[in-house]
Motif scaffolding. Structure first.
Motif, PDB file in Angstrom:
ATOM      1  N   SER A 129       0.827  -1.202   0.000  1.00 24.35           N
ATOM      2  CA  SER A 129       0.000   0.000   0.000  1.00 24.35           C
ATOM      3  C   SER A 129       0.866   1.259   0.000  1.00 24.35           C
ATOM      4  O   SER A 129       0.542   2.242  -0.665  1.00 24.35           O
ATOM      5  CB  SER A 129      -0.925  -0.012   1.226  1.00 24.35           C
ATOM      6  N   SER A 130       1.977   1.212   0.718  1.00 24.57           N
ATOM      7  CA  SER A 130       2.891   2.362   0.758  1.00 24.57           C
ATOM      8  C   SER A 130       3.455   2.659  -0.621  1.00 24.57           C
ATOM      9  O   SER A 130       3.555   3.831  -1.016  1.00 24.57           O
ATOM     10  CB  SER A 130       4.049   2.094   1.727  1.00 24.57           C
ATOM     11  N   HIS A 132       2.054   1.903  -3.507  1.00 23.30           N
ATOM     12  CA  HIS A 132       0.957   2.464  -4.317  1.00 23.30           C
ATOM     13  C   HIS A 132       0.716   3.929  -3.969  1.00 23.30           C
ATOM     14  O   HIS A 132       0.534   4.762  -4.858  1.00 23.30           O
ATOM     15  CB  HIS A 132      -0.333   1.658  -4.117  1.00 23.30           C
ATOM     16  N   LEU A 133       0.718   4.235  -2.679  1.00 21.94           N
ATOM     17  CA  LEU A 133       0.491   5.609  -2.247  1.00 21.94           C
ATOM     18  C   LEU A 133       1.624   6.525  -2.708  1.00 21.94           C
ATOM     19  O   LEU A 133       1.381   7.650  -3.164  1.00 21.94           O
ATOM     20  CB  LEU A 133       0.337   5.647  -0.722  1.00 21.94           C
ATOM     21  N   THR A 136       1.172   7.265  -6.286  1.00 22.30           N
ATOM     22  CA  THR A 136       0.086   8.226  -6.453  1.00 22.30           C
ATOM     23  C   THR A 136       0.563   9.633  -6.133  1.00 22.30           C
ATOM     24  O   THR A 136       0.274  10.579  -6.879  1.00 22.30           O
ATOM     25  CB  THR A 136      -1.105   7.850  -5.552  1.00 22.30           C
ATOM     26  N   PHE A 137       1.306   9.806  -5.031  1.00 25.13           N
ATOM     27  CA  PHE A 137       1.778  11.133  -4.650  1.00 25.13           C
ATOM     28  C   PHE A 137       2.803  11.688  -5.637  1.00 25.13           C
ATOM     29  O   PHE A 137       2.834  12.887  -5.898  1.00 25.13           O
ATOM     30  CB  PHE A 137       2.343  11.120  -3.234  1.00 25.13           C
ATOM     31  N   THR A 147      -9.541  11.118  -4.851  1.00 22.91           N
ATOM     32  CA  THR A 147      -8.750   9.895  -5.006  1.00 22.91           C
ATOM     33  C   THR A 147      -7.574   9.894  -4.042  1.00 22.91           C
ATOM     34  O   THR A 147      -7.302   8.887  -3.377  1.00 22.91           O
ATOM     35  CB  THR A 147      -8.252   9.759  -6.460  1.00 22.91           C
ATOM     36  N   LEU A 148      -6.871  11.020  -3.966  1.00 22.74           N
ATOM     37  CA  LEU A 148      -5.741  11.127  -3.040  1.00 22.74           C
ATOM     38  C   LEU A 148      -6.182  10.906  -1.601  1.00 22.74           C
ATOM     39  O   LEU A 148      -5.532  10.190  -0.837  1.00 22.74           O
ATOM     40  CB  LEU A 148      -5.061  12.491  -3.186  1.00 22.74           C
ATOM     41  N   GLN A 151      -7.189   7.126  -1.052  1.00 18.38           N
ATOM     42  CA  GLN A 151      -6.025   6.242  -1.001  1.00 18.38           C
ATOM     43  C   GLN A 151      -5.278   6.399   0.318  1.00 18.38           C
ATOM     44  O   GLN A 151      -4.809   5.428   0.901  1.00 18.38           O
ATOM     45  CB  GLN A 151      -5.100   6.501  -2.192  1.00 18.38           C
ATOM     46  N   THR A 152      -5.203   7.622   0.814  1.00 25.41           N
ATOM     47  CA  THR A 152      -4.552   7.871   2.105  1.00 25.41           C
ATOM     48  C   THR A 152      -5.353   7.237   3.242  1.00 25.41           C
ATOM     49  O   THR A 152      -4.780   6.589   4.129  1.00 25.41           O
ATOM     50  CB  THR A 152      -4.379   9.383   2.341  1.00 25.41           C
ATOM     51  N   HIS A 155      -4.878   3.530   3.193  1.00 24.97           N
ATOM     52  CA  HIS A 155      -3.553   3.169   3.715  1.00 24.97           C
ATOM     53  C   HIS A 155      -3.527   3.266   5.243  1.00 24.97           C
ATOM     54  O   HIS A 155      -3.019   2.361   5.913  1.00 24.97           O
ATOM     55  CB  HIS A 155      -2.474   4.063   3.108  1.00 24.97           C
TER      56      HIS A 155
END
Length: 178
Positions: A129-130, A132-133, A136-137, A147-148, A151-152, A155
């Motif tokens: 997950s980290s 993926h995050l 994304t960032f 979405t941001l 996702q946060t 996580h």
């Protein structure tokens, strides 16, 4: 050793013996996960060829390289997760692997049980997950705020769940020692 097992199995009544044998129904599931891992190996090589291809066609930006490399790391982490589930799950729920004193035996396998496996899986999921995050960032301009945010939140939920699982396992383990 096998004579002792045969004697033990003869001592079991038919229903408990049959119920115990049903653990082998999980074998095809673990074999299927091995096939899934092969798919991830293929995906890794496809992404690696893509990265090398980027270098030959143009000069990619640092962000483009980083996103592809993070994708490669993601595939490796998912593959590691699959190994934990396949090896740890088989050892815990199906049959012993008989790897004692093998030089390549994973350290964690000697003390694996359902609780330890859950904690290891939870921490692996946090790692995935980290990644993926982070992807994304790095590419945040391509995503909307919703979405941001989600996702946060997801996580953070994984992190809190892993902490809860680890704490529960610690309580159970300490209760067993007392």
């Amino acid at each position: 050793m096998s004579d002792e097992i045969a004697k033990l199995e003869k001592k079991l009544r038919p229903l408990p013996r049959w119920l115990f044998m049903t653990r082998w129904l999980q074998a095809p599931l673990y074999i299927g996960l091995v096939v899934a891992q092969a798919v991830y190996v293929w995906q890794f090589w496809v992404e690696l060829v893509h990265l090398i291809g980027m270098l030959s066609s143009k000069t990619p930006s640092e962000t483009e390289i980083m996103l592809v490399v993070l994708g490669l790391i993601d595939v490796v982490m998912i593959s590691n997760l699959l190994v934990m589930v396949i090896v740890g799950g088989w050892e815990t729920f199906v049959s012993r692997l008989g790897l004692e004193n093998h030089p390549d035996q994973p350290e964690w396998l000697s003390h694996v049980n359902a609780g330890v496996l859950k904690v290891k899986l939870a921490t692996a999921i946090i790692g995935i997950s980290s990644i993926h995050l982070l992807k994304t960032f790095i590419n945040a301009a391509s995503y909307d705020e919703k979405t941001l945010m989600w996702q946060t939140i997801i996580h953070i939920t994984f992190v809190l769940s892993a902490i809860a699982i680890a704490y529960t396992e610690k309580i159970v383990a300490s209760a067993k020692h007392h």
